[in-house]
Write an enzyme that holds these catalytic residues in place. Structure first.
Site, PDB file in Angstrom:
ATOM      1  N   LYS A 171      27.260 -23.661  22.938  1.00  0.00           N
ATOM      2  CA  LYS A 171      27.997 -24.986  22.456  1.00  0.00           C
ATOM      3  C   LYS A 171      27.997 -25.969  21.565  1.00  0.00           C
ATOM      4  O   LYS A 171      27.434 -26.218  21.119  1.00  0.00           O
ATOM      5  CB  LYS A 171      28.560 -23.631  20.300  1.00  0.00           C
ATOM      6  N   ASP A 204      27.918 -21.636  11.552  1.00  0.00           N
ATOM      7  CA  ASP A 204      29.080 -20.410  11.470  1.00  0.00           C
ATOM      8  C   ASP A 204      29.371 -20.397   9.950  1.00  0.00           C
ATOM      9  O   ASP A 204      30.194 -20.039   8.519  1.00  0.00           O
ATOM     10  CB  ASP A 204      30.195 -20.495  12.566  1.00  0.00           C
TER      11      ASP A 204
END
Ligand code: NAP
Length: 285
Positions: free
Chosen positions: A71, A107
Site C-alpha cells: 500500500k 479504508d
C-alpha cells in the site's frame, strides 16, 4: 461466465494473497450486475510490484486493489493520488484512467460509510479514540478528521508511533486536534471519557494475537465501539462492549463498505451492496 476479448479485468495484488476476501466479494458484485468483467487475485512479491503496475498499464487492466505489503511502496510507481492518499501516505485502490494510474484509499471512507449506514454516525464535532497507529489507523484518523472530528486520540502499544502519527497529522490537518498516547489504563481512562467513538484499528484481538484490556466502563452509552478485526467475526472487545450495553460494529461492515467504494471507482456503477455483504458472510460459514 464467458470471457471474451471485451471482458474488463480488475483484481488485487498482495503477498500473501490467499487470505484476501476481495475476490469473492467483488466477483459477486460483478455477477449481480451482469457486468462483462472479472476480478482476479495475483500473488505479487514486493520486488515485482513496479513491474506488475507497469503490466496494469500495458495490459489495460481497469483497476487494482492493493493489500499487504504494497500500500505504501505503490506510491512510487503510480501517476497521481487523491487528496486522502496525499495525507495518509498509502493507497489500496488504483484506477487505470486511460493509461494513467490514480491511487485512492477506501479504508477510512469505508468505515465512515459503515457507521453512517448502521448508526447515522457523523464525525463532525466528535471525539474519536483509535487504538493502533498502523496503516488502517492512519486511514481512519484521516477520514474522521476530514469529516470534522474535533479530537482524534491515537492510542498505540508503541507510544513513539502514536506520537509521531499525531504530530504528522496535526501539521497536515489543522482543523482537528490529534494526540498520541500509550495503552496504559490511566491514559485510556482519561481518553475514553466523553468519547463518541472507539475504534480498534490494531491487530490485537485477531486470531493468534492477544486481546486488548481496555477500561470500557469509562465509556458512556452514547459511545459506539468498532472492532475492524474480522477474524474472528465477534472479538472479545465486541463481546465486552455489548455486555456493557454499548452499541457495536464488527470489521465485516467496514470491509464490505470499502469494497463498495472501490467497486464504484472501478466500474462507475452503484455497488450491489447486499450481494457483496452476502458473499463475505458466505466466506465465514
Ligand atoms: P499494521 O499497519 O501492521 O498495524 C498494526 C497495528 O496494530 C500497530 O499499531 C501495532 O502496534 C498494533 N498491534 C499489533 N499487534 C498488537 C497487539 N497484540 N496488541 C496491541 N497492539 C497491536 O496493520 P493494519 O493494516 O493497520 O491492520 C490492523 C488490523 O486491522 C488487522 O487486523 C487488519 O486485518 C485489520 N483491517 C481491517 C480492515 C477492514 O476492512 N475491516 C481494513 C484494514 C485492516 P505497534 O506499533 O506497537 O506494533
Amino acid at each position: 461466465m464467458k470471457i471474451t476479448t471485451k471482458t474488463k479485468v480488475i483484481g488485487i495484488f498482495g503477498d500473501p494473497i490467499e487470505h484476501s476476501l476481495s475476490p469473492p466479494m467483488q466477483n459477486a458484485a460483478i455477477k449481480s450486475l451482469g457486468l462483462d468483467m472479472i476480478y482476479i487475485p495475483w500473488h505479487v512479491k514486493p520486488q515485482h510490484l513496479e513491474m506488475a503496475l507497469n503490466g496494469v498499464r500495458a495490459m489495460g487492466i481497469r483497476g487494482i486493489n492493493l493489500t499487504i505489503p504494497h500500500k505504501e511502496r505503490a506510491l512510487n510507481y503510480i501517476d497521481s493520488v487523491s487528496d486522502e492518499v496525499g495525507i495518509i501516505g498509502a493507497t489500496n485502490t488504483i484506477v487505470n484512467d486511460r493509461g494513467k494510474l490514480v491511487g485512492y484509499n477506501t479504508d477510512g471512507k469505508g468505515l465512515l460509510l459503515a457507521l453512517k449506514k448502521e448508526y447515522t454516525f457523523m464525525p463532525k464535532g466528535k471525539k474519536i479514540v483509535i487504538i493502533g497507529a498502523g496503516g488502517a489507523a492512519r486511514g481512519i484518523a484521516a477520514a474522521m478528521a476530514a469529516e470534522g472530528a474535533t479530537t482524534v486520540i491515537i492510542a498505540n502499544r508503541t507510544l513513539g508511533k502514536a506520537e509521531s502519527l499525531a504530530s504528522e497529522f496535526s501539521l497536515k490537518i489543522r482543523s482537528s486536534t490529534f494526540e498520541g498516547i500509550d495503552l496504559s489504563s490511566e491514559k485510556l481512562s482519561h481518553a475514553f471519557k466523553n468519547a463518541h467513538l472507539l475504534v480498534n484499528a490494531s491487530s490485537a484481538g485477531m486470531v493468534g494475537e492477544n486481546d486488548l484490556d481496555l477500561p470500557l466502563e469509562q465509556l458512556t452509552k452514547e459511545t459506539i465501539v468498532v472492532d475492524i478485526v474480522y477474524k474472528p467475526l465477534i472479538t472479545s472487545l465486541l463481546r465486552d462492549a455489548e455486555g456493557l450495553g454499548l452499541r457495536t460494529q464488527g470489521g465485516l461492515d467496514m470491509l464490505a463498505c470499502q469494497g463498495e467504494i472501490a467497486f464504484e471507482l472501478f466500474t462507475g456503477q452503484s455497488p450491489p451492496v447486499n450481494a457483496m455483504l452476502e458473499a463475505l458472510q458466505g466466506e465465514f460459514k
